[in-house]
Design an enzyme around this catalytic site. Structure first.
Site, PDB file in Angstrom:
ATOM      1  N   ASP A  69       0.860  -1.087  -0.038  1.00 51.55           N
ATOM      2  CA  ASP A  69      -0.042  -0.067   0.061  1.00 51.55           C
ATOM      3  C   ASP A  69       0.939   1.130  -0.025  1.00 51.55           C
ATOM      4  OD1 ASP A  69      -1.682   2.011   0.589  1.00 51.55           O
ATOM      5  OD2 ASP A  69      -2.501   1.255   2.324  1.00 51.55           O
ATOM      6  N   GLU A  86      32.465   6.693   1.672  1.00 50.53           N
ATOM      7  CA  GLU A  86      32.916   6.576   2.905  1.00 50.53           C
ATOM      8  C   GLU A  86      32.083   6.985   4.280  1.00 50.53           C
ATOM      9  OE1 GLU A  86      36.856   8.634   3.053  1.00 50.53           O
ATOM     10  OE2 GLU A  86      36.498   8.894   1.062  1.00 50.53           O
ATOM     11  N   GLU A  93      30.678   7.798   7.769  1.00 55.14           N
ATOM     12  CA  GLU A  93      31.206   8.021   9.129  1.00 55.14           C
ATOM     13  C   GLU A  93      29.782   7.975  10.278  1.00 55.14           C
ATOM     14  OE1 GLU A  93      35.044  10.923   8.237  1.00 55.14           O
ATOM     15  OE2 GLU A  93      33.090  11.929   8.827  1.00 55.14           O
ATOM     16  N   GLU A 104      37.378   7.467  13.985  1.00 54.56           N
ATOM     17  CA  GLU A 104      37.594   8.622  13.326  1.00 54.56           C
ATOM     18  C   GLU A 104      38.010   9.831  14.165  1.00 54.56           C
ATOM     19  OE1 GLU A 104      37.721  10.763  11.176  1.00 54.56           O
ATOM     20  OE2 GLU A 104      37.566   9.357   9.315  1.00 54.56           O
ATOM     21  N   HIS A 117      31.684  10.943   2.343  1.00 59.98           N
ATOM     22  CA  HIS A 117      32.507  11.535   1.196  1.00 59.98           C
ATOM     23  C   HIS A 117      32.045  10.270   0.245  1.00 59.98           C
ATOM     24  CE1 HIS A 117      35.888  12.870   3.926  1.00 59.98           C
ATOM     25  NE2 HIS A 117      34.845  13.672   4.054  1.00 59.98           N
ATOM     26  N   ARG A 155      33.189  16.054  -0.801  1.00 59.96           N
ATOM     27  CA  ARG A 155      33.329  15.761   0.593  1.00 59.96           C
ATOM     28  C   ARG A 155      31.933  16.385   1.323  1.00 59.96           C
ATOM     29  NH1 ARG A 155      38.357  14.510   2.182  1.00 59.96           N
ATOM     30  NH2 ARG A 155      38.242  16.040   4.090  1.00 59.96           N
TER      31      ARG A 155
HETATM   32  P1  ADP Z   1      40.140   8.781   2.088  1.00 58.35           P
HETATM   33  O1  ADP Z   1      41.278   8.873   1.618  1.00 58.35           O
HETATM   34  O2  ADP Z   1      39.246  10.067   1.572  1.00 58.35           O
HETATM   35  O3  ADP Z   1      40.079   8.406   3.312  1.00 58.35           O
HETATM   36  P2  ADP Z   1      39.412   6.186   1.481  1.00 58.35           P
HETATM   37  O4  ADP Z   1      40.578   5.184   1.237  1.00 58.35           O
HETATM   38  O5  ADP Z   1      38.666   6.039   3.035  1.00 58.35           O
HETATM   39  O6  ADP Z   1      39.649   7.517   1.071  1.00 58.35           O
HETATM   40  O7  ADP Z   1      38.194   5.695   0.420  1.00 58.35           O
HETATM   41  C1  ADP Z   1      38.196   5.477  -0.753  1.00 58.35           C
HETATM   42  C2  ADP Z   1      36.982   5.141  -1.463  1.00 58.35           C
HETATM   43  O8  ADP Z   1      37.094   5.499  -2.834  1.00 58.35           O
HETATM   44  C3  ADP Z   1      36.840   3.740  -1.422  1.00 58.35           C
HETATM   45  O9  ADP Z   1      35.421   3.621  -1.169  1.00 58.35           O
HETATM   46  C4  ADP Z   1      37.250   3.153  -2.926  1.00 58.35           C
HETATM   47  O10 ADP Z   1      36.508   1.728  -3.093  1.00 58.35           O
HETATM   48  C5  ADP Z   1      36.775   4.152  -3.540  1.00 58.35           C
HETATM   49  N1  ADP Z   1      37.434   4.183  -5.026  1.00 58.35           N
HETATM   50  C6  ADP Z   1      38.650   3.720  -5.358  1.00 58.35           C
HETATM   51  N2  ADP Z   1      38.681   3.960  -6.766  1.00 58.35           N
HETATM   52  C7  ADP Z   1      37.666   4.445  -7.372  1.00 58.35           C
HETATM   53  C8  ADP Z   1      36.877   4.750  -8.492  1.00 58.35           C
HETATM   54  N3  ADP Z   1      37.622   4.569  -9.662  1.00 58.35           N
HETATM   55  N4  ADP Z   1      35.871   5.193  -8.508  1.00 58.35           N
HETATM   56  C9  ADP Z   1      35.094   5.477  -7.576  1.00 58.35           C
HETATM   57  N5  ADP Z   1      35.453   5.201  -6.124  1.00 58.35           N
HETATM   58  C10 ADP Z   1      36.717   4.536  -5.988  1.00 58.35           C
HETATM   59 MG    MG Z   2      37.343  10.729   2.033  1.00 56.20          MG
HETATM   60 MG    MG Z   3      36.496  10.050   7.624  1.00 52.22          MG
HETATM   61 MG    MG Z   4      38.296   7.420   4.429  1.00 48.26          MG
HETATM   62 MG    MG Z   5      39.751   9.230   5.585  1.00 45.98          MG
END
Ligand code: ADP
Ligand code: MG
Ligand code: MG
Ligand code: MG
Ligand code: MG
Length: 441
Positions: A52, A130, A132, A187, A243, A333
């Site tokens: 519904d 990402e 949090e 974090e 992010h 971001r």
């Molecule tokens: P940060 O340095 O901002 O903390 P993270 O390492 O925590 O970054 O997160 C990076 C994210 O980006 C992960 O989810 C990863 O799978 C993603 N990622 C990596 N390559 C690509 C891509 N080509 N397109 C979209 N996302 C990607």
């Molecule tokens: Mg990030």
């Molecule tokens: Mg973070």
């Molecule tokens: Mg991160």
């Molecule tokens: Mg980070």
């Protein structure tokens, strides 16, 4: 696809599954489900499960309320936190009208339409979110508080942290459900955590976010904690963001990568960045949907305020992380984890594609600490994100690319619902006002 109809029937039998949750999401990002017993599985796979729609916020009026749930077979998964006897599985569904057409108010359908537009341009859209969140203690009556049990900071491995073991359990559980967990860490704020899973095509990424939030909340509760994705639960501490890392692929290759460019970014990447910057004010009400979202978008907590991009700078709205090749991506971001991920990805993609179609050029990148030079940015007339939900709603109404991506139905329902939320908030008298004015007036 991953599963056929026969695979699902066999899995339900062999795994002794008793209940199946048929899941979908309302326009404000709340997960909904219709639970069926295993005896109804054939009917479910025939797209015959009705619900519904008039009882779902932002869906339809009473007089046109019958809607059908069409399960996406590839989303079949067993919920690992449920009992191992009488197992529970879920299927994520699309919402359809009685005549079989997709329902225009289904957020998953909104994202599918945006992805189809990219498809027409030969592009697939990937998202890596990402998320949090905070893990808070509950009081004697089991009600959530904003007290944390840990004193650990960013990346600490403190023995003090109850949240650590809960986070570990969440990661293991998500891996059981097929997630590839890339990172998981404490974090900046007390009680705040981040878990990153591998990027996928955006529809699956949005499904994953819904699953992720359910898993985090459920497993926190099992551990006597309360998990929240509220953007700014504690004044004076960092808020929770989501992010979104984005890339476009063409023929299996990352179309944002160009080794010949000084930054190794393609023209398409620059145009996509410019499109995001052009529409971010317009889509902010979607990526940052709550009154509380705008308490996070203040200087000093790694959350963006001004519209700038950068290859190195975590105070910028858009950052280009270091990896190139297949990992070339644009990190937006501003979004927070209270958003509806289907709508958020749809509007981000529409904004980027508009930048590509209009061949927009982004402004020069800004590698300074933007918090430190906020006054200069203001003087230069650099635009800012909306300061409140109200401002964001009006910016959304004024952005035809964003409203076209959402469609008329979702736009109207969304704006009406969010303005109501704003008006309720506006009438509140807050503790800050009492502290500020009760004595001085
Ligand atoms: P940060 O340095 O901002 O903390 P993270 O390492 O925590 O970054 O997160 C990076 C994210 O980006 C992960 O989810 C990863 O799978 C993603 N990622 C990596 N390559 C690509 C891509 N080509 N397109 C979209 N996302 C990607
Ligand atoms: Mg990030
Ligand atoms: Mg973070
Ligand atoms: Mg991160
Ligand atoms: Mg980070």
């Amino acid at each position: 696809g991953k599963y056929t109809r026969e695979d699902i029937l066999r899995l339900v039998r062999e795994e002794d599954i008793q209940f199946i949750r048929m899941q979908f999401t309302d326009i404000f990002g709340q997960m909904k489900n219709v639970a069926i017993t295993a005896s109804q599985i054939e009917k479910a796979l025939d797209n015959q499960i009705m619900m519904d729609g008039s009882s779902i916020e932002g869906f339809v009026r009473i007089e046109e309320s019958d809607q059908y749930l069409w399960p996406d077979l590839d989303t079949f998964a067993i919920l690992p936190w449920r009992p191992q006897y009488g197992k529970v599985a879920r299927l994520i569904c699309d919402v359809h009208n009685p005549d079989g057409t997709p329902f225009v108010g289904d957020p998953r359908g909104v994202l599918k339409r945006a992805l189809a537009r990219a498809g027409e341009m030969g592009l697939t859209f990937n998202a890596g979110p990402e998320l949090e969140f905070f893990l808070f203690q509950t009081d004697e009556d089991g009600r959530p508080t904003t007290k944390t049990s840990d004193e650990a900071g960013y990346f600490d491995l403190g023995p003090l942290d109850h949240g650590e073991s809960t986070r570990r359990e969440i990661c293991l559980c998500l891996e059981e459900m097929g997630f590839e967990i890339e990172a998981s860490h404490h974090e900046v704020a007390a009680g705040q955590h981040e878990i990153d899973f591998k990027y996928t095509e955006a529809l699956q990424a949005a499904d994953n976010i819904m699953t992720f939030k359910l898993a985090v909340k459920t497993l926190a509760q099992k551990n006597g904690l309360h998990a929240t994705f509220m953007p700014k639960p504690v004044c004076g501490a960092a808020g929770s963001g989501m992010h979104v890392n984005m890339s476009l692929f063409r023929d299996g290759q990352n179309a944002f990568y160009d080794p010949a460019d000084p930054r190794k970014l393609s023209l398409l990447a620059y145009q996509f960045i410019a499109g995001l910057l052009d529409h971010v004010q317009g889509f902010c009400a979607v990526t940052n949907p709550l009154v509380n979202s705008y308490k996070r978008l203040v200087p000093g907590y790694e959350a963006p305020c001004h519209l700038a991009w950068s290859t190195g700078n975590r105070s910028a709205l858009i950052r280009i992380p270091t990896p190139r090749g297949a990992g070339t991506r644009v990190e937006l971001r501003s979004p927070d984890p209270s958003c509806n991920p289907y709508l958020a990805f749809a509007v981000c993609l529409a904004a980027g594609l508009d930048g590509i179609q209009r061949r927009l050029t982004p402004p020069a990148e800004n590698n300074e600490n933007l918090y430190a030079i906020a006054a200069d940015l203001e003087a230069q007339g650099v635009r800012r994100l909306p300061a409140s939900l109200e401002a964001a709603i009006h910016a959304l109404e004024a952005d035809s690319v964003v409203t076209a991506a959402l469609g008329e139905h979702v736009t109207n329902q969304y704006v009406t619902g969010k303005l109501r939320e704003w008006e309720q908030y506006r009438a509140q008298v807050t503790q800050w006002e009492l502290d500020q004015y009760l004595v001085t007036c």
